[in-house]
Design a protein around this motif. Sequence first.
Motif, PDB file in Angstrom:
ATOM      1  N   LEU A 159     -57.154   9.257 -50.722  1.00 40.83           N
ATOM      2  CA  LEU A 159     -57.246   9.571 -49.293  1.00 40.83           C
ATOM      3  C   LEU A 159     -56.421   8.595 -48.463  1.00 40.83           C
ATOM      4  O   LEU A 159     -55.921   8.950 -47.390  1.00 40.83           O
ATOM      5  CB  LEU A 159     -58.716   9.544 -48.853  1.00 40.83           C
ATOM      6  N   SER A 160     -56.250   7.381 -48.964  1.00 41.43           N
ATOM      7  CA  SER A 160     -55.492   6.360 -48.240  1.00 41.43           C
ATOM      8  C   SER A 160     -54.067   6.798 -47.952  1.00 41.43           C
ATOM      9  O   SER A 160     -53.465   6.361 -46.965  1.00 41.43           O
ATOM     10  CB  SER A 160     -55.487   5.042 -49.026  1.00 41.43           C
ATOM     11  N   GLY A 161     -53.497   7.655 -48.797  1.00 45.55           N
ATOM     12  CA  GLY A 161     -52.138   8.139 -48.554  1.00 45.55           C
ATOM     13  C   GLY A 161     -52.049   8.963 -47.290  1.00 45.55           C
ATOM     14  O   GLY A 161     -51.078   8.857 -46.525  1.00 45.55           O
ATOM     15  N   TYR A 162     -53.067   9.775 -47.033  1.00 51.10           N
ATOM     16  CA  TYR A 162     -53.097  10.621 -45.836  1.00 51.10           C
ATOM     17  C   TYR A 162     -53.462   9.780 -44.607  1.00 51.10           C
ATOM     18  O   TYR A 162     -52.977  10.049 -43.495  1.00 51.10           O
ATOM     19  CB  TYR A 162     -54.073  11.774 -46.047  1.00 51.10           C
ATOM     20  N   VAL A 163     -54.292   8.776 -44.820  1.00 51.88           N
ATOM     21  CA  VAL A 163     -54.588   7.816 -43.744  1.00 51.88           C
ATOM     22  C   VAL A 163     -53.300   7.137 -43.302  1.00 51.88           C
ATOM     23  O   VAL A 163     -53.040   6.975 -42.099  1.00 51.88           O
ATOM     24  CB  VAL A 163     -55.619   6.764 -44.211  1.00 51.88           C
ATOM     25  N   GLN A 164     -52.470   6.764 -44.267  1.00 49.38           N
ATOM     26  CA  GLN A 164     -51.207   6.098 -43.942  1.00 49.38           C
ATOM     27  C   GLN A 164     -50.273   7.025 -43.171  1.00 49.38           C
ATOM     28  O   GLN A 164     -49.569   6.592 -42.255  1.00 49.38           O
ATOM     29  CB  GLN A 164     -50.510   5.597 -45.203  1.00 49.38           C
ATOM     30  N   ASP A 165     -50.264   8.309 -43.509  1.00 45.88           N
ATOM     31  CA  ASP A 165     -49.481   9.279 -42.734  1.00 45.88           C
ATOM     32  C   ASP A 165     -49.878   9.230 -41.264  1.00 45.88           C
ATOM     33  O   ASP A 165     -49.025   9.178 -40.364  1.00 45.88           O
ATOM     34  CB  ASP A 165     -49.705  10.698 -43.270  1.00 45.88           C
ATOM     35  N   LEU A 166     -51.188   9.274 -41.003  1.00 48.19           N
ATOM     36  CA  LEU A 166     -51.687   9.241 -39.634  1.00 48.19           C
ATOM     37  C   LEU A 166     -51.317   7.935 -38.940  1.00 48.19           C
ATOM     38  O   LEU A 166     -50.836   7.942 -37.795  1.00 48.19           O
ATOM     39  CB  LEU A 166     -53.205   9.435 -39.628  1.00 48.19           C
ATOM     40  N   LEU A 167     -51.516   6.817 -39.620  1.00 42.43           N
ATOM     41  CA  LEU A 167     -51.169   5.515 -39.028  1.00 42.43           C
ATOM     42  C   LEU A 167     -49.679   5.421 -38.743  1.00 42.43           C
ATOM     43  O   LEU A 167     -49.267   4.865 -37.716  1.00 42.43           O
ATOM     44  CB  LEU A 167     -51.604   4.384 -39.961  1.00 42.43           C
ATOM     45  N   ASP A 168     -48.858   5.964 -39.633  1.00 42.73           N
ATOM     46  CA  ASP A 168     -47.408   5.940 -39.423  1.00 42.73           C
ATOM     47  C   ASP A 168     -47.017   6.730 -38.182  1.00 42.73           C
ATOM     48  O   ASP A 168     -46.143   6.311 -37.413  1.00 42.73           O
ATOM     49  CB  ASP A 168     -46.682   6.522 -40.643  1.00 42.73           C
ATOM     50  N   VAL A 169     -47.653   7.884 -37.983  1.00 48.61           N
ATOM     51  CA  VAL A 169     -47.370   8.696 -36.798  1.00 48.61           C
ATOM     52  C   VAL A 169     -47.764   7.939 -35.528  1.00 48.61           C
ATOM     53  O   VAL A 169     -47.015   7.899 -34.549  1.00 48.61           O
ATOM     54  CB  VAL A 169     -48.104  10.052 -36.875  1.00 48.61           C
ATOM     55  N   CYS A 170     -48.954   7.320 -35.552  1.00 45.96           N
ATOM     56  CA  CYS A 170     -49.417   6.543 -34.389  1.00 45.96           C
ATOM     57  C   CYS A 170     -48.458   5.394 -34.086  1.00 45.96           C
ATOM     58  O   CYS A 170     -48.129   5.130 -32.923  1.00 45.96           O
ATOM     59  CB  CYS A 170     -50.813   5.995 -34.648  1.00 45.96           C
ATOM     60  N   GLU A 171     -47.998   4.708 -35.134  1.00 49.68           N
ATOM     61  CA  GLU A 171     -47.080   3.582 -34.942  1.00 49.68           C
ATOM     62  C   GLU A 171     -45.732   4.053 -34.422  1.00 49.68           C
ATOM     63  O   GLU A 171     -45.161   3.457 -33.508  1.00 49.68           O
ATOM     64  CB  GLU A 171     -46.898   2.827 -36.256  1.00 49.68           C
ATOM     65  N   ALA A 172     -45.229   5.146 -34.989  1.00 44.14           N
ATOM     66  CA  ALA A 172     -43.927   5.667 -34.584  1.00 44.14           C
ATOM     67  C   ALA A 172     -43.916   6.064 -33.110  1.00 44.14           C
ATOM     68  O   ALA A 172     -42.902   5.895 -32.416  1.00 44.14           O
ATOM     69  CB  ALA A 172     -43.545   6.863 -35.455  1.00 44.14           C
ATOM     70  N   LEU A 173     -45.042   6.553 -32.619  1.00 45.91           N
ATOM     71  CA  LEU A 173     -45.154   6.986 -31.225  1.00 45.91           C
ATOM     72  C   LEU A 173     -45.697   5.901 -30.313  1.00 45.91           C
ATOM     73  O   LEU A 173     -45.869   6.127 -29.113  1.00 45.91           O
ATOM     74  CB  LEU A 173     -46.044   8.230 -31.127  1.00 45.91           C
TER      75      LEU A 173
END
Length: 282
Positions: A71-85
């Motif tokens: 699940l951590s892989g999908y958590v990282q996707d979300l965190l990456d989107v938040c950071e990118a924006l």
Amino acid sequence: MVQNIMKRNNVHIRGKGKKPLIFAAGFGCDQTVWNDVFPAFEEDYQIILFDYVGFGNSDITAFDLMKYGELSGYVQDLLDVCEALDLKDAVFVGHSVSSMIGLLASLSKPEYFSQMIMIAPSPSYVNDPPAYYGGFEMKDLLNLMDLMEKNYIGWANAFSITLLNNTAKAGVAKNLEDRFCSTDPLFANTFAKACFFTDNRKEITKATVPSLILQCTEDVIAPRVVGEYLHEHMPNSKITYMNAIGHCPHMSDPEETILVIKNYLLEQSVPLIGEGVGNING
């Protein structure tokens, strides 16, 4: 880096407001499941839609079996989107397993989120008597995974009907089945294992971001007792019981879904024009 994330996760930004409102799809689905919900918020919020790697129009070349086997892989996707924006104090709306993905992301970076709205959430799908009833015996989930691997089309048909649990919404069930069938079985199977065999009961007790649990009627995947367990053990949580039947109210009953989300945000005194401004220019 920003453009890579935007392409990798197929990020789309809409709306006229400044307060970020993130919509995250559940297992096997992409951002289009929100098509009947997000327009109701466009006038007042900055709407952020994205796909997890392996689903929708994400960059499937970025799929990594090891990373997305947890699940951590999908958590990282979300965190990456938040950071990118460059997001701050966003309202997060997650369906099903995305509720836990959002929770785990908020434990890592609480500054990204102001509220969590969890639609049909579950911290663990496996029964652990006598303390916990998740809705499934381990052997049932193993059989589900076995069917997925041996007869993916048959699994997609059966699982979509189970999710909706509402014969009056046969069209929505067919919509779900089509979504599952359009996904590479490897991606779906990998996400399914990460979703159904994860136990986040310990993590929910650490929640700091205020949350709303939307509990559906006759939800086979996340029964009422699961929503009530979450509410009892998750700090700063509120539970609302919906009339919507099944596991996907944002698809089967979008009007009620919109109403309960708006009511919660009003109760939370979340300003329509917020301070959390995303940097969409990279």
